[in-house]
Write an enzyme that holds these catalytic residues in place. Structure first.
Site, PDB file in Angstrom:
ATOM      1  N   GLY A  40     -25.422 -49.205  20.077  1.00  0.00           N
ATOM      2  CA  GLY A  40     -24.941 -48.371  18.996  1.00  0.00           C
ATOM      3  C   GLY A  40     -25.379 -46.937  19.234  1.00  0.00           C
ATOM      4  O   GLY A  40     -26.432 -46.688  19.826  1.00  0.00           O
ATOM      5  N   CYS A  41     -24.568 -45.970  18.797  1.00  0.00           N
ATOM      6  CA  CYS A  41     -24.919 -44.564  19.050  1.00  0.00           C
ATOM      7  C   CYS A  41     -26.191 -44.167  18.308  1.00  0.00           C
ATOM      8  O   CYS A  41     -27.049 -43.462  18.863  1.00  0.00           O
ATOM      9  CB  CYS A  41     -23.759 -43.650  18.678  1.00  0.00           C
ATOM     10  SG  CYS A  41     -23.131 -43.843  16.991  1.00  0.00           S
ATOM     11  N   ASN A  42     -26.350 -44.626  17.069  1.00  0.00           N
ATOM     12  CA  ASN A  42     -27.586 -44.345  16.335  1.00  0.00           C
ATOM     13  C   ASN A  42     -28.772 -45.052  16.984  1.00  0.00           C
ATOM     14  O   ASN A  42     -29.871 -44.492  17.090  1.00  0.00           O
ATOM     15  CB  ASN A  42     -27.459 -44.801  14.880  1.00  0.00           C
ATOM     16  CG  ASN A  42     -26.340 -44.105  14.138  1.00  0.00           C
ATOM     17  OD1 ASN A  42     -26.094 -42.930  14.333  1.00  0.00           O
ATOM     18  ND2 ASN A  42     -25.653 -44.838  13.279  1.00  0.00           N
ATOM     19  N   THR A  76     -29.997 -43.213  20.088  1.00  0.00           N
ATOM     20  CA  THR A  76     -30.739 -41.988  19.790  1.00  0.00           C
ATOM     21  C   THR A  76     -32.164 -42.299  19.367  1.00  0.00           C
ATOM     22  O   THR A  76     -33.125 -41.687  19.852  1.00  0.00           O
ATOM     23  CB  THR A  76     -30.029 -41.188  18.687  1.00  0.00           C
ATOM     24  OG1 THR A  76     -28.630 -41.113  18.967  1.00  0.00           O
ATOM     25  CG2 THR A  76     -30.582 -39.774  18.602  1.00  0.00           C
TER      26      THR A  76
END
Length: 342
Positions: free
Chosen positions: A148-150, A153
């Site tokens: 997932g992009c979150n 990060t």
């Protein structure tokens, strides 16, 4: 050698981003693009910014001859992705951008995504696709599950700190701002311009965001005991970008030195000089992640801020980085472009 590439779900944002990136790859050729609801249309009709490229017409998945494909990117929604992937040839290399193969525990998948997994054999073989930490496994994998992009990060900040034991594992707060493209291209009322512009809002408050499943899985495995972070995402009126501010209990200089050492040789993750903070403007359209560390007026605390482009480093760029490894290419090929600025 030219690798033949198929992209399933090419009519979405991450699919289009894959096309943009792969078009500049010297050793890849796109031979098939699927878009079930837009089959028969050209990519120029769906995404005019790709008009200059010579690309296949969008088709349905069942029209693709996978015998002529070396690697397939699957940019379909979760649940749909697992149903499609389990029906693909068993020898086909696949990079999945959905959430369907990120969680190793089928029960965890059911808890976070609300449905039973129908491709358990493929789920068991999938390798988690956070490239910087799973390189060796990705090189030999048949199926790689993009993060997932979150989740990506947050992990770029926290994985080295957890592994080094330099922060309090029971006091981690992650405050994250994500651009609207992270929600996909489907029409939703809360994503209309009048609903989103000139405002910002928190969502999935209270520990309900699905990417927490990835944090729980990865951080607990690293620590050898359960680790839970307090995570609140916010939707901001921007097209691209994630800015994640993480609050930890630990010595700020030690946190900085740990991160600087962890990423010293990484081509895409960059730790800024102590006290500098990153901006989404400085990573836009690129496969780079910038991390900044600063102290706090409260002794024994550190603030770590990370910025990346959710569509590139958070998804499609990461996917291409993984595909390069799977195909024996140099990891950075096709991904060395500078960020767009301003």
């Amino acid at each position: 050698m030219t690798h033949k590439i198929a992209i399933l779900g090419a009519s979405g944002y991450t699919g289009a981003e894959l096309v943009r990136l792969i078009a500049e790859h010297p050793n890849m050729e796109i031979v098939a693009l699927s878009g079930e609801r837009k089959a028969g249309q050209s990519m120029a009709e769906v995404f005019p910014h790709l008009r200059h490229l010579d690309l296949p017409v969008l088709c349905k998945i069942d029209e693709i001859d996978f015998a002529g494909v070396d690697l397939c990117f699957c940019a379909l929604p979760h649940k749909t992705s697992q149903e499609v992937i389990r029906a693909l040839p068993a020898t086909l290399k696949i990079v999945d951008l959905s959430a369907d193969f990120r969680l190793r525990d089928p029960e965890a998948y059911r808890t976070w995504y609300g449905n039973e997994h129908v491709a358990l054999e493929q789920q068991a073989e999938a390798v988690y696709g956070l490239t910087e930490f799973y390189r060796d496994q990705i090189r030999t994998a048949r199926l790689v599950a993009g993060t997932g992009c979150n989740a990506a990060t947050g992990q770029y900040v926290l994985r080295p700190l957890i592994a080094a034991g330099v922060i309090d594992l029971d006091e981690i707060i992650l405050d994250l701002k994500c651009a609207v493209s992270g929600a996909g291209r489907s029409l939703k009322e809360n994503l209309l311009h009048a609903e989103l512009s000139e405002g910002a809002n928190a969502y999935a408050v209270g520990g309900t965001h699905r990417h927490l499943g990835e944090f729980d899985q990865e951080f607990s495995a690293l620590a050898g005991r359960p680790v839970q972070v307090q995570f609140t995402p916010h939707l901001i009126p921007a097209n691209r970008g994630i800015l994640a501010t993480t609050y930890v209990r630990g010595d700020a200089q030690t946190v900085f030195q740990t991160l600087a050492a962890a990423y010293a040789d990484e081509p895409f993750v960059h730790v800024l000089p102590f006290g500098e903070t990153p901006s989404t403007h400085h990573v836009r359209g690129s496969n780079h992640c910038h991390i900044g560390v600063t102290g706090d007026r409260i002794a024994g605390r550190a603030i770590v801020i990370a910025a990346l482009d959710n569509l590139t480093k958070g998804s499609s760029g990461q996917a291409l980085q993984n595909a390069n490894l799977m195909l024996g290419e140099t990891e950075t090929t096709g991904l060395t472009m500078a960020p767009l600025f301003p």
